[in-house]
Design a protein around this motif. Sequence first.
Motif, mmCIF file in Angstrom:
data_model
loop_
_atom_site.group_PDB
_atom_site.id
_atom_site.type_symbol
_atom_site.label_atom_id
_atom_site.label_comp_id
_atom_site.label_asym_id
_atom_site.label_seq_id
_atom_site.Cartn_x
_atom_site.Cartn_y
_atom_site.Cartn_z
ATOM 1 N N LEU A 46 0.826 -1.203 0.000
ATOM 2 C CA LEU A 46 0.000 0.000 0.000
ATOM 3 C C LEU A 46 0.862 1.255 0.000
ATOM 4 C CD1 LEU A 46 -2.717 1.455 0.226
ATOM 5 C CD2 LEU A 46 -2.573 1.168 2.714
ATOM 6 N N ALA A 47 1.886 1.290 0.837
ATOM 7 C CA ALA A 47 2.770 2.455 0.887
ATOM 8 C C ALA A 47 3.471 2.664 -0.446
ATOM 9 C CB ALA A 47 3.781 2.292 2.014
ATOM 10 N N ARG A 48 3.900 1.576 -1.067
ATOM 11 C CA ARG A 48 4.563 1.700 -2.371
ATOM 12 C C ARG A 48 3.600 2.261 -3.417
ATOM 13 N NH1 ARG A 48 7.629 -4.184 -2.481
ATOM 14 N NH2 ARG A 48 9.515 -3.553 -1.349
ATOM 15 N N ALA A 49 2.354 1.803 -3.382
ATOM 16 C CA ALA A 49 1.385 2.286 -4.359
ATOM 17 C C ALA A 49 1.104 3.774 -4.173
ATOM 18 C CB ALA A 49 0.092 1.474 -4.252
ATOM 19 N N VAL A 50 0.917 4.195 -2.927
ATOM 20 C CA VAL A 50 0.633 5.606 -2.652
ATOM 21 C C VAL A 50 1.832 6.477 -3.001
ATOM 22 C CG1 VAL A 50 0.135 7.271 -0.827
ATOM 23 C CG2 VAL A 50 -1.112 5.111 -0.911
ATOM 24 N N LYS A 51 3.019 6.049 -2.569
ATOM 25 C CA LYS A 51 4.212 6.846 -2.846
ATOM 26 C C LYS A 51 4.552 6.835 -4.329
ATOM 27 C CE LYS A 51 8.729 7.746 -0.777
ATOM 28 N NZ LYS A 51 9.718 7.295 0.246
ATOM 29 N N GLY A 52 4.326 5.695 -4.979
ATOM 30 C CA GLY A 52 4.616 5.606 -6.410
ATOM 31 C C GLY A 52 3.718 6.469 -7.266
ATOM 32 N N SER A 53 2.543 6.824 -6.748
ATOM 33 C CA SER A 53 1.627 7.687 -7.501
ATOM 34 C C SER A 53 1.770 9.153 -7.105
ATOM 35 C CB SER A 53 0.185 7.230 -7.280
ATOM 36 O OG SER A 53 -0.169 7.311 -5.913
ATOM 37 N N GLY A 54 2.863 9.484 -6.398
ATOM 38 C CA GLY A 54 3.129 10.873 -6.050
ATOM 39 C C GLY A 54 2.737 11.275 -4.651
ATOM 40 N N GLY A 55 2.264 10.356 -3.830
ATOM 41 C CA GLY A 55 1.859 10.694 -2.475
ATOM 42 C C GLY A 55 3.025 10.784 -1.509
ATOM 43 N N ARG A 56 2.806 11.482 -0.409
ATOM 44 C CA ARG A 56 3.806 11.603 0.656
ATOM 45 C C ARG A 56 3.418 10.689 1.807
ATOM 46 N NH1 ARG A 56 4.963 17.241 2.840
ATOM 47 N NH2 ARG A 56 6.661 16.031 3.777
ATOM 48 N N THR A 57 4.361 9.889 2.262
ATOM 49 C CA THR A 57 4.084 8.909 3.309
ATOM 50 C C THR A 57 4.983 9.138 4.513
ATOM 51 O OG1 THR A 57 5.698 7.275 2.492
ATOM 52 C CG2 THR A 57 3.489 7.236 1.519
ATOM 53 N N TRP A 58 4.535 8.653 5.658
ATOM 54 C CA TRP A 58 5.311 8.766 6.909
ATOM 55 C C TRP A 58 5.072 7.516 7.737
ATOM 56 C CZ3 TRP A 58 4.544 8.533 12.143
ATOM 57 C CH2 TRP A 58 5.558 9.046 12.955
ATOM 58 N N LEU A 59 6.158 6.984 8.299
ATOM 59 C CA LEU A 59 6.090 5.795 9.151
ATOM 60 C C LEU A 59 6.947 6.016 10.383
ATOM 61 C CD1 LEU A 59 5.446 2.789 9.752
ATOM 62 C CD2 LEU A 59 7.408 2.192 8.303
ATOM 63 N N GLY A 60 6.398 5.693 11.557
ATOM 64 C CA GLY A 60 7.152 5.816 12.797
ATOM 65 C C GLY A 60 6.698 4.777 13.805
ATOM 66 N N LEU A 61 7.282 4.829 14.978
ATOM 67 C CA LEU A 61 6.928 3.908 16.057
ATOM 68 C C LEU A 61 5.800 4.492 16.898
ATOM 69 C CD1 LEU A 61 10.472 2.776 17.250
ATOM 70 C CD2 LEU A 61 8.838 1.441 15.909
#
Length: 414
Positions: free
Chosen positions: A264-279
């Motif tokens: 899911l993150a790859r799909a969103v980021k690959g289509s130009g989206g900005r993603t964030w992941l943390g603990l």
Amino acid sequence: MRSSQGTTLADPRVAATLVRPLRQTASVMLLLWTSGLSLLCWLWLALGQGFFWRTDLRLPPHRPAPARWPRVAVVVPARDEAAVLPLSLPGLLAQRYPGRCEVILVDDHSTDGTAEVARKLATDGGLPLTVSTPPPLPPGWTGKLWALRHGVELAGGAELLLLTDADIAHGPDLLAALVAGAEAERLDLVSQMARLRTETGWERLIVPAFVYFFAQLYPFRWSNRPGARTAASAGGCTLVRRAALERAGGIAAIRGAVIDDVSLARAVKGSGGRTWLGLAERSPELRVLSVRPYPGLAPLWRMVSRSAYAQLRHSPALLVVTVLGLAMVYLVPVAATVLGLVAGRPVPLALGAAAWALMAATFLPMVRYYGRPHPAALLLPFTALLYLLMTLDSAVQHYRGRGAAWKGRTYGAS
């Protein structure tokens, strides 16, 4: 040719005497080179792999309230989760979210009364709850993603979607914090790695390493960097904009993915989206806590092995490289330390001990995050050996037709 003692060089005893030092020298050189290479690997991992070992990526402590709180739908796929819902669902229904919000639980054809338990947990004054069952699972879809697709369709006009698992307990202020962070930073996807249970001995041994290895494979800082190839999220807690999800092709774009959160993150980021992941935070108000118990080694083994070979794209070549890499990075330092000590070889001993110490130092922040005593960081090589065996078992189960099995379903390569 005859020696002064009346023996010849062709004598087996003489040949053995000459060959033995050569073999010993070759063994020492092999130990020396592998221990040195392992130390170089750890120097690179510690400094060049996105500082994956740090545990400081959390939601910003001060998040300004947005001018307008967008409408949110929480989508929870659930299959045979009646036992854990009383520990997780009340926290979602009790979210203190200033805007409009609803919870949608998608009962994925459970046989244990999951839907009935969910309806009984709905209380007056909490968020509205919808319980629905999707159509039968079509070919090419994993059960979880088919359920998520059904829940997203039911979400109607929600601008943001919180995709979470049925075994995750959420603090009452978590949703507002996620939305505030997404709005303030203009993020299309915000995800937090849930704190897993560490109550049993096996959980305390394996769980911190599980998160550590995930971060090593997908360094959070690289994943959060716009334009970087690395992209990852954690399926237990992922807030995504509907517009970004639709731009990425919707849930259908990843319908066969076993490791759906990363996909899911790859799909969103690959289509130009900005993603964030943390603990996840430790505070009760902002917690993201897994309540699923793993009472012994067997369920933890299945948790890892069911998707390990899928992570390697079911490639025998990648499996061989991974096994050799795990051995070089995690097992050689211990072997060099022990053999160097026993054989009285100070150089391999020093190299192996230095690599082991650096390994433990990078693992120490995760050990502290999970509240474990500091010496537990020295056990990482043993845990890595278990993960190596789990990965091999994952490949074996795949070729036996039992790979990626979950709740009565088995998925092949996607």
